[in-house]
Motif scaffolding. Sequence first.
Motif, PDB file in Angstrom:
ATOM      1  N   MET A   1       1.174  -1.060  -0.041  1.00  0.00           N
ATOM      2  CA  MET A   1      -0.096  -0.041   0.152  1.00  0.00           C
ATOM      3  C   MET A   1       0.877   1.442   0.633  1.00  0.00           C
ATOM      4  N   PHE A   2       1.573   0.948   1.027  1.00  0.00           N
ATOM      5  CA  PHE A   2       2.951   2.245   0.713  1.00  0.00           C
ATOM      6  C   PHE A   2       4.031   1.838   1.005  1.00  0.00           C
ATOM      7  N   LYS A   3       4.699   2.964  -0.386  1.00  0.00           N
ATOM      8  CA  LYS A   3       6.229   2.542  -1.095  1.00  0.00           C
ATOM      9  C   LYS A   3       6.875   3.638  -0.912  1.00  0.00           C
ATOM     10  N   ASN A  16       1.130  14.879  -8.259  1.00  0.00           N
ATOM     11  CA  ASN A  16      -0.156  15.389  -8.463  1.00  0.00           C
ATOM     12  C   ASN A  16      -0.879  15.190  -7.452  1.00  0.00           C
ATOM     13  N   ILE A  17      -0.691  14.468  -6.426  1.00  0.00           N
ATOM     14  CA  ILE A  17      -1.616  14.190  -5.192  1.00  0.00           C
ATOM     15  C   ILE A  17      -1.545  15.435  -4.459  1.00  0.00           C
ATOM     16  N   ILE A  52      -3.772   2.527  -7.849  1.00  0.00           N
ATOM     17  CA  ILE A  52      -4.108   4.410  -8.186  1.00  0.00           C
ATOM     18  C   ILE A  52      -3.646   5.294  -6.751  1.00  0.00           C
ATOM     19  N   PRO A  53      -2.541   5.811  -7.002  1.00  0.00           N
ATOM     20  CA  PRO A  53      -2.042   6.545  -5.640  1.00  0.00           C
ATOM     21  C   PRO A  53      -3.156   7.671  -5.218  1.00  0.00           C
ATOM     22  N   PHE A  54      -2.794   7.607  -3.768  1.00  0.00           N
ATOM     23  CA  PHE A  54      -4.198   8.387  -3.202  1.00  0.00           C
ATOM     24  C   PHE A  54      -3.061   9.049  -1.900  1.00  0.00           C
ATOM     25  N   ILE A  73      -4.304  13.395   1.981  1.00  0.00           N
ATOM     26  CA  ILE A  73      -4.559  12.421   0.766  1.00  0.00           C
ATOM     27  C   ILE A  73      -5.913  12.668   0.286  1.00  0.00           C
ATOM     28  N   ILE A  74      -5.811  12.272  -0.830  1.00  0.00           N
ATOM     29  CA  ILE A  74      -6.925  12.643  -1.910  1.00  0.00           C
ATOM     30  C   ILE A  74      -8.027  12.655  -0.867  1.00  0.00           C
TER      31      ILE A  74
END
Length: 140
Positions: A1-3, A16-17, A52-54, A73-74
């Motif tokens: 999930m997180f990287k 972009n976020i 999808i990056p969030f 966080i989006i």
Amino acid sequence: MFKIATTPKMMEDAYNIRKEVFVREQGVPLENEIDEHENIATHVVGYDKKDIPFATGRFRPYKDGVKIERVAIIKTHRNSGLGKLLMSFLEEVAINKNYRNLMLNAQYHARPFYESLGYHTIGEIFLEENIEHIAMIKKI
């Protein structure tokens, strides 16, 4: 999930976020959002089950520890516990790099969230990009 962001694509996802949350939603000028600390910071990106990056956040060496910044966080992924998971991951990465003192400038409305994670306020409320902030610290 997180990287940890290790590729140009992952860095683009993080930017972009941040552009969505800070520039579009909160009105921070783009030239102030992307700063001189990008290259020295450790960036993290969260991806959902559909890749999808969030979420994103970063930390950089600061005084005798690290400063956590640009936590975002989006909108579609908020209020679901992912913020706590993001912060836990950022803290874990910092610990793995032998940092024990964490500092951040929280948007004032998010102060209770950070307090629930063990952060303590220091100093007075101040404006950053016309948004009320408060400095917070946590020792691990």
